[in-house]
Structures are given as C-alpha cells and as structure tokens.
Design a protein around this motif. Structure first.
Motif, short mmCIF file in Angstrom:
data_model
loop_
_atom_site.label_atom_id
_atom_site.label_comp_id
_atom_site.label_asym_id
_atom_site.label_seq_id
_atom_site.Cartn_x
_atom_site.Cartn_y
_atom_site.Cartn_z
N LEU A 273 17.70 -8.50 -9.56
CA LEU A 273 16.57 -9.39 -9.77
C LEU A 273 15.60 -9.39 -8.59
O LEU A 273 14.49 -9.91 -8.70
N THR A 274 16.00 -8.81 -7.47
CA THR A 274 15.08 -8.73 -6.32
C THR A 274 14.14 -7.53 -6.47
O THR A 274 13.18 -7.39 -5.71
N TYR A 275 14.43 -6.65 -7.42
CA TYR A 275 13.55 -5.51 -7.66
C TYR A 275 12.32 -5.98 -8.43
O TYR A 275 12.33 -7.02 -9.11
N ALA A 276 11.28 -5.21 -8.37
CA ALA A 276 10.07 -5.53 -9.12
C ALA A 276 10.37 -5.42 -10.62
O ALA A 276 10.94 -4.44 -11.09
N ALA A 277 10.02 -6.43 -11.36
CA ALA A 277 10.27 -6.43 -12.79
C ALA A 277 9.31 -5.46 -13.49
O ALA A 277 8.14 -5.38 -13.13
N PRO A 278 9.82 -4.72 -14.47
CA PRO A 278 8.92 -3.81 -15.19
C PRO A 278 7.91 -4.61 -16.02
O PRO A 278 8.16 -5.77 -16.37
#
Length: 282
Positions: A273-278
């Motif tokens: 969830l810390t990654y950029a959301a598509p």
C-alpha cells in the motif's frame, strides 16, 4: 505410487514443530489440575464458555457417541477466530494430538493446541473415514431449507448463534467449525461423506488454550450421524442424540514454566500500500 508431499511445510523449530514433551506433561496432569468449570450441553443445543490462556479444556462424550460443532474466538477480539481451512492446510483435514488450531489473518497464531485425544487410535477406516474433521462445516437451517423445503431451528449454526448472544456476538461471528467426534471423508466422487461416530462413553478431545478464548459448542441435531439427515433414507435422528460434557482445568503454575501466549504473525509489510496506486480504469 507415492503421494505428493504436503504443500505447507515449516522449518525445524517453527510454530508447527510443537514441544511435545510440554503438552504431554500437561495432558498427563490434566485430571490432577484444579477444576474450573464442569457442565453438560443438552441435546440439540449450544453453550458458550471462556477458557483463559494457560488452561485446559476437555470435551467428552457423556452417554455415548455424539458429534459436537466447535467455534473458537480470541475472547477480547472476535475478529480473531478459528481459521478452519488454514488449519486444514497446516496439519490435516482431521486433527489430533499435537495439532494446533490456528486463527485468521492478520493474526495467524495458535488459538489452542490439542493435548489429548482418546480417538487417536481410529486412524483411517476402510472407507477413508477419519475423526475430528475440518473438511465440512456446521449444519444450518438455510441449507436444510434448500434441501428439504422445511424450517428447523436446532441445526448447529442456530445452536451456536443462540449460544454466543450473551457474549455480545451474533450470527455473523459464527464460523466454520471443528467437528469433534465426527467421522468424515471424501468419497469416490470427491464429495463429503459422514458416517457413524466411533466415540464411546467417556471419550474425550482436549486442548490447551494458547490465548484467552471464547468457545462455543453445539450438540449436533444429527446425534452420532448413524441416521442420515438428508437423502432417501433420512428420518429424525432424535434417538441417537446425546449430551456432551465440557470440563476446564487450571494446571499447576510449575507445569507452565517457560510457556507464553503466542505473538501475532510477524509479517511487517503493508501489502504494497506504500506503492503508488495504479490509475483506475476509465
């Protein structure tokens, strides 16, 4: 031809590698431990009770074979409860001494460890039946209505619903069960079958509470399962329904030396969830 190895395997010293000497010592001293509670669940009903961490709970047949449907929760957090399918993957579709009963995500830790099972002699019968199963789940009034067109309020699901109401829980908290004393398997069509319980008067299934637990047990309305509930030979199995006894013991503190309640699962991630959301589709 040899069967494939189990998919879920742990390294030595992990949570699946239990201290058998410790749990055997507890089992051997169960009846000398201090009694906490002792009650009987009447036929076609359910009762919920607490088992504090570090205590033993024994479920026993009173008058003869009788199936019991067991639910278990963390007493302080009902979202943490028995995860039947993961327990089945980690230990087996049928459980016995030294197997553990695991909780749901994100906790994934033992709720209880089985310390004694007087039906461990049964093994697998000629039809592939074994006892204490996690294959099936509780009987319920919804499937009964679907199969028979009739309403019946003493199925295990309903018995468990009534049992947990005094503890602030509802039908939505009742979950897939451990079928204690129940003999089941998969037939040649890969379909679930049930057969008469081999339990005898005085048999027991005992577990050690690894956490503060709330337990609930239903005495199945099918009794010992020697009479089918559904199908062409079905009839009311009231004559083979029997009560089930429950005893809780507090072991001497010396027997618990070195034991501590298990910690929740050690996964420290954030599920990405810390990654950029598509970008959502348009």
């Amino acid at each position: 031809m040899a069967s494939p190895p189990a998919a879920y395997q742990a390294s030595a010293g992990g949570s699946l590698d239990v201290d058998r000497e410790f749990y055997t010592r507890l089992a051997n001293h169960a009846e000398q431990s201090s009694p906490v509670t002792d009650f009987v669940i009447p036929i076609r009903s359910g009762i919920a009770w607490e088992v504090p961490a570090g205590q033993l709970c024994r479920i026993r047949t009173v008058d003869g074979p009788q199936v019991g449907d067991l639910n278990i929760w963390n007493r302080h957090n009902p979202r943490e409860r028995l995860w039947a399918s993961r327990t089945r993957q980690l230990h087996g579709a049928h459980v016995s001494t030294f197997d553990r009963l695991w909780s749901t995500l994100p906790y994934l830790r033992p709720l209880a460890t089985i310390t004694s099972d007087t039906l461990d002699w049964y093994g697998e019968d000629d039809e592939g039946g074994r006892v204490h199963d996690l294959l099936g789940t509780r009987c319920d009034p919804y499937v009964n209505r679907m199969l028979t067109g009739e309403d019946f309020d003493q199925h295990c699901h309903s018995n468990l619903v009534r049992a947990v109401l005094p503890f602030g829980l509802t039908e939505f908290d009742v979950h897939d069960v451990l079928n204690v004393f129940q003999c089941t398997g998969l037939n040649d069509e890969d379909r679930y079958f049930m057969k008469a319980s081999p339990a005898r008067p005085g048999d027991h299934f005992e577990f050690f509470a690894e956490q503060d637990l709330l337990c609930a047990l239903s005495t199945c309305p099918a009794g010992d399962l020697s009479i089918p509930l559904w199908g062409p030979d079905a009839r009311d199995p009231l004559e083979v329904c029997r009560p089930i006894g429950v005893q809780v013991y507090r072991p001497d503190d010396k027997l618990l030396a070195g034991w501590a309640p298990p910690e929740p699962a050690g996964y420290a991630g954030q599920h990405g969830l810390t990654y950029a959301a598509p970008e959502p589709p348009r």
